[in-house]
Design an enzyme around this catalytic site. Structure first.
Site, PDB file in Angstrom:
ATOM      1  N   SER B 178      58.151  52.317  16.698  1.00 30.65           N
ATOM      2  CA  SER B 178      59.269  52.765  17.537  1.00 30.65           C
ATOM      3  C   SER B 178      60.327  51.657  17.626  1.00 30.65           C
ATOM      4  O   SER B 178      60.767  51.154  16.593  1.00 30.65           O
ATOM      5  CB  SER B 178      58.719  53.145  18.912  1.00 30.65           C
ATOM      6  OG  SER B 178      59.635  53.894  19.662  1.00 30.65           O
ATOM      7  N   ARG B 248      60.682  58.603  33.162  1.00 34.84           N
ATOM      8  CA  ARG B 248      59.402  58.501  32.476  1.00 34.84           C
ATOM      9  C   ARG B 248      58.891  59.871  32.037  1.00 34.84           C
ATOM     10  O   ARG B 248      58.312  60.019  30.961  1.00 34.84           O
ATOM     11  CB  ARG B 248      58.380  57.838  33.396  1.00 34.84           C
ATOM     12  CG  ARG B 248      57.007  57.686  32.788  1.00 34.84           C
ATOM     13  CD  ARG B 248      57.025  56.876  31.522  1.00 34.84           C
ATOM     14  NE  ARG B 248      55.697  56.417  31.130  1.00 34.84           N
ATOM     15  CZ  ARG B 248      55.462  55.673  30.075  1.00 34.84           C
ATOM     16  NH1 ARG B 248      56.446  55.309  29.278  1.00 34.84           N
ATOM     17  NH2 ARG B 248      54.243  55.279  29.790  1.00 34.84           N
ATOM     18  N   ASP B 346      56.061  63.887  14.912  1.00 36.44           N
ATOM     19  CA  ASP B 346      56.935  63.008  15.704  1.00 36.44           C
ATOM     20  C   ASP B 346      58.361  63.537  15.602  1.00 36.44           C
ATOM     21  O   ASP B 346      59.016  63.396  14.575  1.00 36.44           O
ATOM     22  CB  ASP B 346      56.838  61.577  15.163  1.00 36.44           C
ATOM     23  CG  ASP B 346      57.655  60.568  15.976  1.00 36.44           C
ATOM     24  OD1 ASP B 346      58.447  60.993  16.840  1.00 36.44           O
ATOM     25  OD2 ASP B 346      57.484  59.362  15.736  1.00 36.44           O
ATOM     26  N   HIS B 379      55.149  61.309  18.648  1.00 38.49           N
ATOM     27  CA  HIS B 379      55.540  59.907  18.534  1.00 38.49           C
ATOM     28  C   HIS B 379      54.415  58.967  18.990  1.00 38.49           C
ATOM     29  O   HIS B 379      54.257  57.873  18.461  1.00 38.49           O
ATOM     30  CB  HIS B 379      56.802  59.679  19.377  1.00 38.49           C
ATOM     31  CG  HIS B 379      57.382  58.301  19.231  1.00 38.49           C
ATOM     32  ND1 HIS B 379      57.753  57.777  18.010  1.00 38.49           N
ATOM     33  CD2 HIS B 379      57.666  57.344  20.150  1.00 38.49           C
ATOM     34  CE1 HIS B 379      58.236  56.555  18.188  1.00 38.49           C
ATOM     35  NE2 HIS B 379      58.192  56.262  19.473  1.00 38.49           N
ATOM     36  N   ASP B 380      53.653  59.402  19.977  1.00 36.51           N
ATOM     37  CA  ASP B 380      52.546  58.579  20.476  1.00 36.51           C
ATOM     38  C   ASP B 380      51.486  58.282  19.420  1.00 36.51           C
ATOM     39  O   ASP B 380      50.613  57.432  19.643  1.00 36.51           O
ATOM     40  CB  ASP B 380      51.873  59.268  21.667  1.00 36.51           C
ATOM     41  CG  ASP B 380      52.380  58.713  22.990  1.00 36.51           C
ATOM     42  OD1 ASP B 380      53.227  57.797  22.964  1.00 36.51           O
ATOM     43  OD2 ASP B 380      51.931  59.191  24.043  1.00 36.51           O
TER      44      ASP B 380
END
Lengths: 398, 398
Positions: B178, B248, B346, B379-380
């Site tokens: 990232s 968040r 992602d 993405h994680d």
């Protein structure tokens, strides 16, 4: 009951005025409470046939209202919370055009030469129908958080009661996009012998978890704004505009697709061709656009209505509500012919949801037609891709 | 300079302590300002070779810190703003494990039997390196909004100065996911003769407009929180936790994929199998999960750091900064071997971005290896899919 039209443009539903009707009876709600009085804001386009068999109900989405077509007789005053038109996303509101003006009118998809088209503001809204900003007869003050938590089924019950009050028993069709499509589905399931056809556009039988998450985040942004004051901000001179703005930004990005944002804005900077090193000011055009969307939305929409409507559309779940968890069982009684339209780039109400409905109906031997339109505008396509929806809808309704 | 380890578990980098180094010279920034003093928080794993040729710099993402591997010697105190570990998304923080513990250690992807792995907290962060919550020497108060708007290049300049202070001139590799991958790319472009290889995971040469939009919305949520107070909330006893929580939540949903949320939560309700008709309370499991993520994050991360880091990663644009708009020109001087890993699901840092970098490098005749791992975690995945990244990285580095 025909529309008063002063020299309308070709294809236009003409100049229209939003009217209001007070329901004679209380509305019984899913939560166990009853609501009374209930006022419904509505517009009509076209002429009711003597047999009253040409009624087409049009259902709006989260931020819509009863002004679905034509030119508003009284243009919404600028900058007031009450005066709004739904279609700010493409600037039509500035001209007082209805949010689905491209779809409703003589010769259009929902043809007012043939149909008596009725559009209402939904229960819980802020466009003239009873909602959280309406006066609670028990207190004489706005309901605020005391407004009952309404469901999509409650909205449809209200539409049913409203049409009955107008003397209309049967519907030739119910049509809507997004949350409007949910109501069309609910009509077909709840009142199977009163609906001939439904047109369900960019919608679903139950929002997927990511959609539930986006709606939860939008509501959180409002709930966490100190100016929300537990929902009792009316008369304080303030409103949770900051949180509503964030909610709108979240919604707005989910209504578009990544390629649409790429095509519209790219990574273009606002000023010249370099960055200014700022945390608080917009730098990219897309950032500025989102701020603009936020500030125009808070002027025209009530935050509590946003909360209630967002909650209702996340609750909506045909299988849970009508099928004991089974979509097939929920749809078992449907008698209406069904048209489903989805858009390839719609990731909020993706084509997969329409396909599930179509497959369930087909397996039950019900008449269903399903289309996926290839487009890059995402969920907003139901408001923008009028030319490509029109032939499909006209053929289905003919 | 080896890690002090008390009976480490097999494959573990052992027990580690975050250390701090004050840079001897001011750091010159893209915005034209210089920053002094600058402290850098760091950890190291493995042993520095006598030739100092086995250094591997690991770069963290937006919410990370210098504790990349092993077990923290001093576990982060619960519920304090200063004590945090980055990897709360999967619960590792509770055990004091580094955010990339699965990737760094003896025999792991970044093998501490071979490499001297260095992890720092980035410039502008809140994990011990100088950032907006640090004391401004000009006032004796925390910088707050007076902290300069830093860029990814500024972060890399700081890393360069830090390594020089450690006596390290060359890097065997720079690796990160990232925003960490952006820094690896910046290293290869900015210091081509000092980097042998870069490992760029789930990253991009320039965030796409939808990613810019999500970051803008997250920042708006903080900026609009009255407790942000123009960035001067330190010492007020309050912090923009409400807005940070919303930020968040937005970030969290963009880090996951729709299928991951479907698989993890579906539309499961929190209580029994029916709704409770509530606007303010979570009903769906996914809603409750987001609230939990928000409340745990605000305890461990500084809102101003979030704003600054988010801004830096949206600014990052290799083509604009180094190529006059051309990615090929920007990459023309790269000498490092490049490994790119992307993940199929992602949508924040999509495989297309990695492909653009790979194609540009290939066209320039540079050594590049590109992998797209098929996964549903979005993405994680760069934090979760350790087992599938490990053989690719080990082969590339060997």
């Amino acid at each position: 009951m025909s529309t008063s039209a002063h020299a309308p443009a070709p294809g236009s539903a003409g100049t229209v005025e939003t009217r209001y009707l007070d329901l004679p009876d209380p509305v019984e709600l899913d939560c166990g409470r009853t609501l009374h009085p209930v006022r419904v804001a509505y517009e009509t386009y076209g002429t009711l046939a003597p047999e009253r068999d040409n009624v087409l109900l049009v259902c709006h989405a989260l931020s819509g209202n009863a002004h679905a077509a034509g030119v508003a007789a009284t243009p919404p005053p600028e900058g007031t919370r009450d005066g709004f038109a739904a279609r700010d996303r493409d600037g039509a509101a500035g001209r007082g055009l209805g949010w689905w003006d491209g779809m409703i009118g003589p010769g259009k998809a929902f043809d007012t030469d043939r149909y008596f088209v009725v559009a209402t503001n939904l229960l819980g809204g802020c466009g003239g129908t009873t909602g959280p900003s309406s006066t609670d007869p028990a207190t004489g003050e706005p309901y605020g958080p005391d407004f009952p938590v309404v469901t999509v089924a409650d909205m449809v019950r209200t539409e049913r009661a409203f049409l009955t009050a107008l003397g209309i028993e049967r519907l030739a069709a119910v049509a809507g996009g997004s949350l409007g499509g949910m109501r069309a589905l609910e009509w077909a399931v709840r009142y199977p012998d009163q609906v001939d056809a439904i047109v369900v556009i960019a919608s679903t039988h139950a929002l997927h978890p990511q959609g539930v998450a986006w709606n939860a985040i939008a509501r959180e942004a409002i709930l966490r704004d100190p100016d929300w004051r537990g929902g009792r901000y009316y008369g304080t001179g303030r409103a949770p505009d900051a949180g509503m703005g964030v909610a709108r930004m979240v919604g707005h990005v989910t209504y578009l697709s990544a390629p649409a944002l790429e095509g519209k804005f790219g990574r273009r900077l606002q000023f010249a061709d370099d960055i200014r090193h700022t945390i608080t000011e917009p730098e990219f055009e897309v950032e500025n656009y989102l701020r603009h969307q936020a500030s125009s939305f808070v002027r025209r929409f009530d935050a509590n209505s946003y909360l209630y409507i967002s909650r209702a559309l996340t609750y909506f779940d045909l299988a849970r509500e009508h099928g004991g968890g089974s979509l097939a069982r929920a749809l078992d009684g449907v008698a209406a012919r069904t048209l489903l339209i989805a858009f390839s780039s719609d990731w909020l109400y993706p084509p997969a949801a329409s396909r599930e409905i179509a497959e369930a109906l087909r397996a039950l031997g019900k008449p269903v037609e399903e289309h996926v339109i290839d487009t890059r505008y995402g969920h907003d396509s139901f408001l923008l891709e009028e030319a490509r929806q029109t032939p499909i809808i006209r053929r289905f309704l003919s």
